[in-house]
Design a protein around this motif. Structure first.
Motif, PDB file in Angstrom:
ATOM      1  N   SER A 184      10.538  49.572  61.372  1.00 45.57           N
ATOM      2  CA  SER A 184      10.820  50.535  60.202  1.00 45.57           C
ATOM      3  C   SER A 184      11.785  50.052  59.346  1.00 45.57           C
ATOM      4  N   GLU A 185      11.725  50.617  58.163  1.00 46.26           N
ATOM      5  CA  GLU A 185      12.720  50.154  57.111  1.00 46.26           C
ATOM      6  C   GLU A 185      14.368  50.696  57.537  1.00 46.26           C
ATOM      7  N   ASP A 186      14.313  51.537  58.098  1.00 44.70           N
ATOM      8  CA  ASP A 186      15.775  52.146  58.556  1.00 44.70           C
ATOM      9  C   ASP A 186      16.152  51.381  59.694  1.00 44.70           C
ATOM     10  N   ASP A 187      15.389  50.474  60.268  1.00 42.39           N
ATOM     11  CA  ASP A 187      16.025  49.991  61.460  1.00 42.39           C
ATOM     12  C   ASP A 187      15.701  48.390  61.358  1.00 42.39           C
ATOM     13  N   PRO A 188      15.892  47.638  60.094  1.00 47.58           N
ATOM     14  CA  PRO A 188      15.491  46.413  59.869  1.00 47.58           C
ATOM     15  C   PRO A 188      15.959  45.364  61.025  1.00 47.58           C
ATOM     16  N   GLY A 189      14.990  44.424  61.338  1.00 46.73           N
ATOM     17  CA  GLY A 189      15.094  43.495  62.185  1.00 46.73           C
ATOM     18  C   GLY A 189      15.028  43.709  63.658  1.00 46.73           C
ATOM     19  N   VAL A 190      14.555  45.163  63.787  1.00 45.25           N
ATOM     20  CA  VAL A 190      14.633  45.523  65.316  1.00 45.25           C
ATOM     21  C   VAL A 190      13.119  45.938  65.616  1.00 45.25           C
ATOM     22  N   TRP A 191      12.548  44.908  66.251  1.00 48.08           N
ATOM     23  CA  TRP A 191      10.855  45.648  66.674  1.00 48.08           C
ATOM     24  C   TRP A 191      11.051  46.279  67.874  1.00 48.08           C
ATOM     25  N   ILE A 192       9.983  47.397  67.712  1.00 50.32           N
ATOM     26  CA  ILE A 192       9.857  48.439  69.010  1.00 50.32           C
ATOM     27  C   ILE A 192       8.342  48.317  69.276  1.00 50.32           C
ATOM     28  N   THR A 193       8.062  48.842  70.513  1.00 49.99           N
ATOM     29  CA  THR A 193       6.890  48.952  70.776  1.00 49.99           C
ATOM     30  C   THR A 193       6.271  50.251  70.502  1.00 49.99           C
ATOM     31  N   LEU A 194       4.976  50.308  70.304  1.00 49.26           N
ATOM     32  CA  LEU A 194       4.409  51.411  69.871  1.00 49.26           C
ATOM     33  C   LEU A 194       2.811  51.508  70.397  1.00 49.26           C
ATOM     34  N   GLY A 195       2.520  52.601  71.052  1.00 47.98           N
ATOM     35  CA  GLY A 195       1.167  52.470  71.517  1.00 47.98           C
ATOM     36  C   GLY A 195       0.022  52.414  70.613  1.00 47.98           C
TER      37      GLY A 195
ATOM     38  N   LYS B   5      16.643  33.805  52.258  1.00 46.18           N
ATOM     39  CA  LYS B   5      16.744  34.687  53.224  1.00 46.18           C
ATOM     40  C   LYS B   5      18.016  34.669  54.358  1.00 46.18           C
ATOM     41  N   TYR B   6      18.372  33.322  54.572  1.00 45.23           N
ATOM     42  CA  TYR B   6      19.424  32.860  55.492  1.00 45.23           C
ATOM     43  C   TYR B   6      20.207  31.993  54.682  1.00 45.23           C
ATOM     44  N   GLU B   7      21.694  32.287  55.341  1.00 47.19           N
ATOM     45  CA  GLU B   7      22.703  31.790  54.809  1.00 47.19           C
ATOM     46  C   GLU B   7      23.440  31.033  56.068  1.00 47.19           C
ATOM     47  N   ILE B   8      24.182  29.806  56.042  1.00 45.28           N
ATOM     48  CA  ILE B   8      24.968  29.297  56.863  1.00 45.28           C
ATOM     49  C   ILE B   8      26.450  28.979  56.321  1.00 45.28           C
TER      50      ILE B   8
ATOM     51  N   LEU C 152      22.764  31.290  61.614  1.00 42.05           N
ATOM     52  CA  LEU C 152      21.934  31.635  60.542  1.00 42.05           C
ATOM     53  C   LEU C 152      21.942  33.043  60.306  1.00 42.05           C
ATOM     54  N   GLU C 153      22.623  33.304  59.295  1.00 42.96           N
ATOM     55  CA  GLU C 153      22.957  34.630  58.843  1.00 42.96           C
ATOM     56  C   GLU C 153      21.788  35.398  58.064  1.00 42.96           C
ATOM     57  N   ASN C 154      21.180  36.384  58.357  1.00 36.56           N
ATOM     58  CA  ASN C 154      19.890  36.762  57.337  1.00 36.56           C
ATOM     59  C   ASN C 154      20.646  37.706  56.250  1.00 36.56           C
ATOM     60  N   ILE C 155      20.662  37.325  55.088  1.00 36.64           N
ATOM     61  CA  ILE C 155      21.289  37.888  53.891  1.00 36.64           C
ATOM     62  C   ILE C 155      20.310  38.627  53.159  1.00 36.64           C
ATOM     63  N   LEU C 156      18.939  38.668  53.692  1.00 39.97           N
ATOM     64  CA  LEU C 156      17.977  39.271  52.619  1.00 39.97           C
ATOM     65  C   LEU C 156      18.301  40.701  52.130  1.00 39.97           C
ATOM     66  N   ASP C 157      18.166  40.986  50.825  1.00 40.84           N
ATOM     67  CA  ASP C 157      18.678  42.169  50.338  1.00 40.84           C
ATOM     68  C   ASP C 157      17.365  43.237  50.689  1.00 40.84           C
ATOM     69  N   LYS C 158      18.091  44.445  51.121  1.00 36.90           N
ATOM     70  CA  LYS C 158      17.204  45.525  51.767  1.00 36.90           C
ATOM     71  C   LYS C 158      16.371  46.148  50.524  1.00 36.90           C
TER      72      LYS C 158
ATOM     73  N   ASN D 185      14.887  44.313  48.415  1.00 40.99           N
ATOM     74  CA  ASN D 185      13.718  43.465  48.108  1.00 40.99           C
ATOM     75  C   ASN D 185      12.617  44.144  48.479  1.00 40.99           C
ATOM     76  N   PRO D 186      11.461  44.287  47.596  1.00 41.95           N
ATOM     77  CA  PRO D 186      10.225  45.102  47.887  1.00 41.95           C
ATOM     78  C   PRO D 186       9.540  44.318  49.083  1.00 41.95           C
ATOM     79  N   ASN D 187       9.796  43.074  49.442  1.00 42.99           N
ATOM     80  CA  ASN D 187       9.233  42.456  50.438  1.00 42.99           C
ATOM     81  C   ASN D 187      10.282  42.306  51.516  1.00 42.99           C
ATOM     82  N   PHE D 188      11.101  43.363  51.794  1.00 39.90           N
ATOM     83  CA  PHE D 188      12.140  43.178  52.935  1.00 39.90           C
ATOM     84  C   PHE D 188      11.395  43.052  54.341  1.00 39.90           C
TER      85      PHE D 188
END
Length: 271
Positions: A61-72, A146-149, A179-185, A187-190
């Motif tokens: 979800s957009e309010d917890d970016p980068g975190v995948w959760i399981t959903l039935g 997306k990434y910065e080093i 690798l640091e994820n610097i993608l702007d939240k 961004n419409p394709n976040f």
């Protein structure tokens, strides 16, 4: 007596109303959600030994970016998941104040499907020989930012390495190129760009000391320095570079299909 009683009853009524307003209520909000084309595995609450895996969706979800959760499957009302498709959804999420016992406190209802894309796997994947950087095929709408080093890695007199974005000096075997994820939240394709096809799983190494382009794994947070700069190159740098001199390397970050996502550069210098 009546003059006293009526105001007193009014006060009691107001207090009771105020107390009633303190009761927890359901919280509903429209959010955007990404659904992966890959499925995951979850377990029933009572399957404490995890003997009976259940296939399920992977969502973020957009309010917890980068975190995948399981959903039935079927947990998003009005939405039918099809394997091999990745989705970008707008859903109405309700957090229940008093959820049923042994059940999730979240309910989802589809508002609309913003994007639905079928991920087609080739029957016979083509293995292309990478001889030059121009041979690297980029994925979809990439390259993306997306990434910065760290921009500079400095080698000291003891051959330990410090990074411009990480003050601690570390031995060659332990240093990682994070690798640091610097993608702007904003961004419409976040959410799309945080999905599996846009994750940097590999790196193509472009070295100033060889014409060979190597493909290395990034692991969870980025490649190890020793994978990017092999021992023979590191020895050359340590023994040949003078103080203040530098060599410039580049990485072409690639996804699970070994297709390019983004090019990042860094320099190695002697202290």
């Amino acid at each position: 007596m009546k003059r006293i009683l009526i105001p007193l009853l009014t006060i009691i009524s107001l207090v009771a109303t105020a107390c009633g307003n303190d009761e927890p209520t359901d919280q509903t909000k429209e959010i955007r959600m990404y659904v992966s084309s890959e499925t995951g595995v979850m377990y029933d609450l009572f399957d404490t030994e995890r003997r009976y895996p259940i296939e399920c969706m992977l969502v973020m979800s957009e309010d917890d970016p980068g975190v995948w959760i399981t959903l039935g499957f079927g947990r998003i009302e009005g939405f039918t998941y099809e394997r091999g498709h990745e989705y970008y959804l707008q859903v109405k999420r309700t957090i229940l104040a008093n959820p049923p016992q042994d059940d999730s406190n979240r309910r989802y209802k589809l508002v609309r499907i913003l994007d639905d894309r079928e991920i087609v796997e080739p029957e016979t994947p083509e293995v292309k020989e990478i001889k030059t950087e121009a041979d690297i095929e980029y994925y979809d709408s990439c390259p993306i930012n997306k990434y910065e080093i760290s921009s500079v890695f400095t080698i000291d007199e003891s051959n330990n390495i410090s990074a411009s974005n990480f003050a601690t000096s570390m031995p060659y075997d332990l240093r990682r190129i994070y690798l640091e994820n610097i993608l702007d939240k904003a961004n419409p394709n976040f959410l799309k760009y945080n999905s599996v096809p846009y994750m940097a799983i590999y790196s193509y190494v472009i070295s100033p000391l060889t014409d060979e382009i190597r493909l290395i794994p990034n692991n969870s947070h980025g490649p190890m320095f020793k994978e990017v700069v092999p021992e023979d190159e590191f020895e050359y740098i340590c023994n040949t570079l003078k103080s203040g001199e530098e060599l410039k390397y580049a990485l072409v970050l690639a996804n699970v299909e070994k297709k390019g996502l983004q090019r990042v550069e860094f320099a190695i210098t002697k202290k």
